[in-house]
Design a protein around this motif. Structure first.
Motif, PDB file in Angstrom:
ATOM      1  N   GLY A 156      11.003  10.009  -5.196  1.00  0.00           N
ATOM      2  CA  GLY A 156      10.050   9.066  -4.820  1.00  0.00           C
ATOM      3  C   GLY A 156       9.608   7.737  -5.633  1.00  0.00           C
ATOM      4  O   GLY A 156       9.332   6.675  -5.319  1.00  0.00           O
ATOM      5  N   LEU A 157       9.999   7.905  -6.993  1.00  0.00           N
ATOM      6  CA  LEU A 157      10.002   6.789  -7.916  1.00  0.00           C
ATOM      7  C   LEU A 157      10.886   6.016  -7.557  1.00  0.00           C
ATOM      8  O   LEU A 157      11.002   4.848  -7.487  1.00  0.00           O
ATOM      9  N   PHE A 158      12.380   6.332  -7.308  1.00  0.00           N
ATOM     10  CA  PHE A 158      13.463   5.373  -6.950  1.00  0.00           C
ATOM     11  C   PHE A 158      13.082   4.718  -5.748  1.00  0.00           C
ATOM     12  O   PHE A 158      13.327   3.334  -5.506  1.00  0.00           O
ATOM     13  N   PHE A 159      12.688   5.382  -4.777  1.00  0.00           N
ATOM     14  CA  PHE A 159      12.286   4.574  -3.478  1.00  0.00           C
ATOM     15  C   PHE A 159      11.018   3.655  -3.737  1.00  0.00           C
ATOM     16  O   PHE A 159      11.014   2.680  -3.035  1.00  0.00           O
ATOM     17  N   SER A 160      10.097   4.164  -4.493  1.00  0.00           N
ATOM     18  CA  SER A 160       9.007   3.345  -4.608  1.00  0.00           C
ATOM     19  C   SER A 160       9.426   1.898  -5.304  1.00  0.00           C
ATOM     20  O   SER A 160       8.779   0.915  -5.040  1.00  0.00           O
TER      21      SER A 160
ATOM     22  N   LEU B 261       0.956  -1.230   0.062  1.00  0.00           N
ATOM     23  CA  LEU B 261       0.101   0.003  -0.001  1.00  0.00           C
ATOM     24  C   LEU B 261       1.002   1.314   0.075  1.00  0.00           C
ATOM     25  O   LEU B 261       0.712   2.234  -0.636  1.00  0.00           O
ATOM     26  N   VAL B 262       2.168   1.208   0.885  1.00  0.00           N
ATOM     27  CA  VAL B 262       2.764   2.532   0.616  1.00  0.00           C
ATOM     28  C   VAL B 262       3.520   2.534  -0.628  1.00  0.00           C
ATOM     29  O   VAL B 262       3.715   3.701  -1.192  1.00  0.00           O
ATOM     30  N   PHE B 263       3.784   1.452  -1.256  1.00  0.00           N
ATOM     31  CA  PHE B 263       4.218   1.495  -2.657  1.00  0.00           C
ATOM     32  C   PHE B 263       3.292   2.184  -3.435  1.00  0.00           C
ATOM     33  O   PHE B 263       3.730   2.954  -4.545  1.00  0.00           O
ATOM     34  N   ILE B 264       2.179   1.606  -3.600  1.00  0.00           N
ATOM     35  CA  ILE B 264       1.086   2.283  -4.413  1.00  0.00           C
ATOM     36  C   ILE B 264       0.787   3.853  -4.247  1.00  0.00           C
ATOM     37  O   ILE B 264       0.899   4.492  -5.357  1.00  0.00           O
ATOM     38  N   SER B 265       0.882   4.190  -3.025  1.00  0.00           N
ATOM     39  CA  SER B 265       0.403   5.470  -2.729  1.00  0.00           C
ATOM     40  C   SER B 265       1.842   6.445  -2.920  1.00  0.00           C
ATOM     41  O   SER B 265       1.711   7.504  -3.698  1.00  0.00           O
ATOM     42  N   GLN B 266       2.973   6.043  -2.907  1.00  0.00           N
ATOM     43  CA  GLN B 266       3.965   6.863  -3.043  1.00  0.00           C
ATOM     44  C   GLN B 266       4.344   6.817  -4.727  1.00  0.00           C
ATOM     45  O   GLN B 266       5.019   7.696  -5.033  1.00  0.00           O
ATOM     46  N   PHE B 267       4.246   5.794  -5.418  1.00  0.00           N
ATOM     47  CA  PHE B 267       4.057   5.548  -6.801  1.00  0.00           C
ATOM     48  C   PHE B 267       3.258   6.735  -7.347  1.00  0.00           C
ATOM     49  O   PHE B 267       3.642   7.665  -8.440  1.00  0.00           O
ATOM     50  N   VAL B 268       1.903   6.978  -7.021  1.00  0.00           N
ATOM     51  CA  VAL B 268       0.860   7.686  -7.479  1.00  0.00           C
ATOM     52  C   VAL B 268       1.574   9.130  -7.132  1.00  0.00           C
ATOM     53  O   VAL B 268       1.255  10.228  -8.042  1.00  0.00           O
ATOM     54  N   ILE B 269       1.768   9.386  -6.114  1.00  0.00           N
ATOM     55  CA  ILE B 269       2.244  10.839  -5.856  1.00  0.00           C
ATOM     56  C   ILE B 269       3.596  11.203  -6.546  1.00  0.00           C
ATOM     57  O   ILE B 269       3.574  12.334  -6.911  1.00  0.00           O
ATOM     58  N   SER B 270       4.665  10.162  -6.672  1.00  0.00           N
ATOM     59  CA  SER B 270       5.811  10.576  -7.425  1.00  0.00           C
ATOM     60  C   SER B 270       5.281  10.985  -8.831  1.00  0.00           C
ATOM     61  O   SER B 270       5.879  12.016  -9.598  1.00  0.00           O
ATOM     62  N   CYS B 271       4.486  10.041  -9.506  1.00  0.00           N
ATOM     63  CA  CYS B 271       3.873  10.349 -10.749  1.00  0.00           C
ATOM     64  C   CYS B 271       3.045  11.705 -10.878  1.00  0.00           C
ATOM     65  O   CYS B 271       3.479  12.546 -11.919  1.00  0.00           O
TER      66      CYS B 271
END
Length: 129
Positions: A98-102, A6-16
């Protein structure tokens, strides 16, 4: 594992979204926040950034005077342009980090799934329990 997903999905969306935010959207956010600020905060910002007005000098009326140092030389730049330049750079950096860490979180999810039922960490992961 589920929380990490879930953290991945939220971080990926915010980074994009940070990377895809257009200049007009940034302008809207800056304009909205400028008009919410008090005059004292605007004066402080103009003094610190050394600029006058948001996107045009006509926003300065009789009740409002610019507090920037550049008013003495009459060569003031617009605060909106300075803020837009800085925010554009910051959004690109934030989106990239953010993309790197996701994607490193994807590695964490994969490792958690791969080794979650393993009894002995030194055992062969391909072997059946």
């Amino acid at each position: 594992m589920i929380i990490l997903g879930l953290v991945f999905i939220s971080q990926f969306v915010i980074s994009c979204y940070c990377l895809a935010m257009s200049r007009s959207q940034q302008t809207d956010v800056i304009s909205a926040s400028w008009w919410v600020m008090s005059n004292k905060t605007r004066h402080e910002m103009e003094r610190n950034i050394d600029c006058c007005g948001l996107f045009n000098h006509t926003t300065l009326n009789q009740d409002y005077t610019c507090a920037a140092i550049c008013m003495k030389t009459n060569t003031c730049l617009l605060c909106g342009e300075k803020i837009l330049k800085h925010s554009d750079e910051a959004l690109k950096i934030l989106g990239g980090v953010g993309l790197f860490f996701s994607f490193t979180e994807i590695l964490g999810v994969w490792l958690a799934m791969r080794f979650r039922n393993q009894k002995d960490p030194r055992a062969n992961p391909s072997a059946f329990l």
